[in-house]
Every structure is written in C-alpha cells, then in structure tokens.
Design an enzyme around this catalytic site. Structure first.
Site, PDB file in Angstrom:
ATOM      1  CD  GLU A 260      -2.472   1.372   2.574  1.00  0.00           C
ATOM      2  OE1 GLU A 260      -3.477   1.945   2.825  1.00  0.00           O
ATOM      3  OE2 GLU A 260      -2.259   0.401   3.250  1.00  0.00           O
ATOM      4  CE  LYS A 338      -8.883   1.224   3.018  1.00  0.00           C
ATOM      5  NZ  LYS A 338      -7.772   1.514   3.858  1.00  0.00           N
ATOM      6  CB  CYS A 390      -5.284  -0.954   4.696  1.00  0.00           C
ATOM      7  SG  CYS A 390      -4.859  -1.086   6.112  1.00  0.00           S
TER       8      CYS A 390
END
Length: 514
Positions: A260, A338, A390
């Site tokens: 990330e 995301k 994440c």
C-alpha cells in the site's frame, strides 16, 4: 452487600471479555472462547434484568479494550496525542464497540428465558454483528469466528463463512452455560459434539482444487519507517529502495507486488517514474502491482489506489515474435480505488469541526475519496487479482462482490507500521487467512513492514517474512478451480437457519403462554 456483588459481577464480565483476546492471533488459543463465553452467559443468566445492559457493556469493554489495544500505538506514537488523550480515545472506541454486546445482553435477558437463548441468540447476535460491520462505515474487527480458524469449527467456514460461524458459537456457548445452570449436560454436550465433530469432518473436504498450474510471484517488503512515509525529502530514496530491492527479481517472477502506497509521491507527480517502471517490467516479461495515491488537482479528489504496470496480458506463445509492451498511462483502467476508508486515518468525520483539534485529525492523506464498492480485478501478466487495501480485507461481502469467474487471487496490501510491535498485524494476517478459507482462493498479503505472507486456498500460510525487515518474498502459488458454498451462497443460509430458530422459539413460547 448487593452493590459489592454487582460490582464483582461487572469485574468478572470484564475479565471474561478481556480473555477473548487470547483466542485471536498471535496467541490463537481457540479453546478459551468455549470457557469465557459460557462463563459470561452463565453470569448473565444469574443477573437481574435491569443490570444486563451494564453487564454486557463490561463484557464488551474487556473484549474490545484489550483486543484492539494496538490502536493506542498509532494514536500515541504517530497521532501526536498525549498519553491521557490516547487513553481517552481508546476508551471511546472500546465503549462504542461494547454497546453491541450490551444491547444483545439486554434483549435476551429482558425478553427471553435462559433456556431459549440457544435458539434466539444466533439471530440476535448476527443482527448486531451485521450492524457493527456497516454502521459508521463499519468496524467488524475481532468478530468471534476469527478465533476459530484453528479450532474444531474451522470446517464450517467454507460453508457459512466467519460470519455464520458466530451463530454456531452462540448455540454451543449458550447451551454450555445453561447446562451448567441446570446441571443437565446431555443436550449441550451433544450439540457441542455435533458441531465440533462435523467441523472436523468438513475440514477434510477440498471445496476448491489445484488446477496443476502455478504462478511465480514476489512481494517486496520495504520496511519504511512510518515517520518517514510522507516526508517529501524521503520520496526519492523510498522509490529508489523499492526499485533496487526488485531489480534482481524481474526475470524470476511473473508478477511483483509492492504494498500500500509503496510509491510515496502522488501519481500525477510520479509519472516519469511510473513510465520507467512500466517499461522495465514489460521488458522483463513481468507484471507489477503497486500502491500509490492519486490526486486530481482539478477536482481536489484523492484516491488510495492499486495500479498495474508492465505486462497486462501474458505473451502469446503462438506468436514468438511479439514484443512485450507496457500498458500504463495516467488514469488507465487497470487500477483499484479503496472503498472502505478508515475513519480518522483516511477520512475525518465531522471534518469542519474536528480537523485541527489535534495532529491525529490532520494527518497527511486523511481526506480520501471513496472508490466504488464493486470494481474490476487488476490484471498482471494474464493473472487476475481481486484487491483489498488494508482494512478492506475485514469485509467479506465486499470481497465477494469483487470475485469473478476468472479471479485467480485475492490481493491485500497494507501498511501496518502504524501499529508497531503490537498484536494488530497478527490479527490482520489472521483476517486474511479467514478470507482464503471462506472463498477457497489463495490470498497474497503484501505489507510495508510485515507481516507479508502467501496464504494458500485452504487458509494456511505457505510462506511469510518476519516483521521489521526489508526483504523480498518469492514463491510459486497454485491456481485453483471450483467455488466454496460460501462463495456461491454468501450469508443467506445462516440468516435463514438462525431466523428459523428464532421464529420457532417465539412460537413455542406463545404456545406455552396459552
């Protein structure tokens, strides 16, 4: 005397909740759940109805206060909050999460007799766990089923998922508690034995099977210190480090994965670097997937992205003269944005009011825009990856929506440097293992400072890197075919089952009252 007993019971409930931390990674003592939770239900059955909410709150405060204590590291060490403020924010988060088991405890104590709990608890518990998974963007961390990935109920996971496993846990643990209360053990031991033994048997079934083909993939763990992540003068050294660590792995792997936001520069600023990577990866017959933040200077929108570089399609063996070509261009479609943003870290609730109150509310990159719930897979060298950035790996329904007939892997990237040497990263890895078990697909977990790991389609770790070490993990991962029942049906079977038990209990109670 009654006041002292009430406080003692609250303390016992808190300890029962706190002990649940040991059922999760890195401890993984799954059996503790089948002691702590029945003890709590027994205590609840002996408590007056007017005290049930407080008892449930104490239980939840112990459960979440110890289980997510790793959040303190990010608040205190990187959020610029004094110790007293950090403790206050941790208490606030834990108190919010404790409201869910408190509400469950009040409802079952207020409206149902203890002997009905095994039938009504699954539906009520699942309802509040579902609420916890989406209310205020959701925080489904420490759901009870995660602690059973190494336990006897693990065989049920590919059928009903981690979410559904909660229902079985409620039936077993409440049955044990009620049996202790009335000293009638036969029924509860039978129920416990049936679910546990069937879980062991079901765990022998291979819902998905290797196709015989495999992919050689490498993941780069840069181990960049968190305090250096968004320091402009460290941008180039960080990008140079990732490229240098990758240089000896281009020709050995089909795909290379960076974690990330591995590239700390904004995408529009890093275009020359990205084009060079794109060309380098393609020339090596390799696909590259990396995290990067895209910021649109015109719309003022920022996205936490994964993008594909280098080879998108594998070279056609029937065309030996074909040249490997990179495919990257700014805003190309081979990317993932995301969707589930982390409060405070990636967006600020009530931003106009609280931004500027403390450094933690004004962190770099704390105002992201949300990507779509369902997106196309990232493609690299002919392989298809369903991404989860994440925190998103904790949302199985979102993962399911992004799995397609040709998805080869689930890919989760993260930067757990926020949580230091706590049990947070181990819990994060455990969640990734659960997704592999649920969907019968390999999960690739690339992180900045650990725990980077390849997880096979059975939910077992195939290989991993130690934390806090700059290294590259390369492995051959088998491709699989087939679907698990949970991937096909989702949560519907367990909802129908738990609702049927709930309705049956209500009808039985009404018949007795006539």
């Amino acid at each position: 005397m009654k006041n002292i007993k009430a406080k003692f019971n609250l303390a016992l409930a808190f300890l029962a909740g706190a002990s649940l931390t040991f059922t999760y990674a890195p401890f993984s003592f799954w059996i503790i759940l089948f002691v702590s939770l029945p003890c709590y239900f027994y205590l609840l059955a002996k408590t007056k109805k007017q005290h049930s909410f407080k008892l449930g709150f104490a239980f939840g405060l112990g459960w979440f206060g110890t289980g997510v204590s790793w959040v303190h590291v990010s608040i205190a060490d990187f959020g610029g909050i004094p110790l007293i403020g950090s403790i206050a924010l941790m208490l606030l988060l834990s108190s919010y999460l404790a409201l869910f088991p408190a509400c469950v405890s009040y409802i079952i104590s207020r409206f149902f007799k203890p002997h009905n709990w095994p039938m009504v608890l699954p539906f009520i518990w699942l309802t509040f766990e579902w609420l916890r998974s989406w209310l205020f963007t959701g925080f489904p961390w420490l759901s009870l089923g995660y602690g059973q990935i190494t336990g006897p109920l693990t065989g049920w996971i590919p059928l009903i998922g981690e979410f559904g496993t909660n229902a079985l846990i409620m039936i077993v643990c409440s049955s044990l508690a009620i049996s202790y209360n009335n000293q009638r053990w036969a029924t509860s031991l039978f129920i416990t034995g049936i679910f546990c033994l069937s879980g062991i048997v079901l765990n022998q079934i291979n819902w998905t099977t290797p196709t015989g083909n495999s992919a050689q993939i490498a993941m780069v763990q840069g181990n960049i210190q968190q305090e250096m992540r968004w320091t402009p003068e460290q941008d180039q050294p960080t990008m140079d480090k990732y490229q240098e660590m990758t240089s000896s792995h281009w020709l050995k792997n089909e795909v290379i994965i960076w974690p990330e936001a591995a590239i700390p520069q904004l995408e529009p600023i890093a275009l020359d670097y990205l084009r060079n990577l794109d060309t380098l990866a393609a020339a090596s017959n390799t696909g590259l997937i990396t995290g990067i933040v895209n910021y649109n200077f015109e719309t003022k929108e920022a996205y936490n992205n994964l993008i594909g570089l280098g080879l998108k399609q594998s070279l056609d063996a029937n065309e030996p003269d074909s040249l490997p070509m990179g495919h990257y261009r700014y805003l190309h479609g081979n990317r993932f944005s995301k969707h589930h943003l982390l409060p405070i870290g990636e967006f600020i609730p009530l931003e106009d009011w609280i931004r500027g109150l403390a450094p933690i509310f004004d962190l770099p990159m704390s105002s992201f825009s949300r990507g779509a719930y369902q997106q196309t897979n990232i493609q690299a060298n002919g392989l298809y990856f369903a991404p989860a950035i994440c925190f998103e790996i904790a949302f199985p329904r979102q993962i399911s929506k992004n799995l397609y007939f040709n998805t080869d892997f689930i890919l989760t990237v993260s930067n757990d440097a926020w949580f230091g040497n706590s049990h947070g990263p181990a819990q994060h890895l455990e969640i990734a293992k659960m997704r592999a078990k649920e969907f019968g697909l390999p999960v690739l977990r690339a992180t900045n400072n650990g725990i980077t790991a390849f997880i096979n389609h059975t939910g077992n770790i195939q290989s991993q890197l130690p934390q806090f070490e700059a290294a590259v993990l390369s492995d051959s991962i088998q491709l699989v075919s087939g679907y698990t029942p949970y991937r096909n049906l989702g949560d519907w079977p367990i909802w129908m089952f738990s609702l049927a038990l709930f309705i049956y209990s209500l009808k039985s109670r009404n018949n007795k009252q006539k």
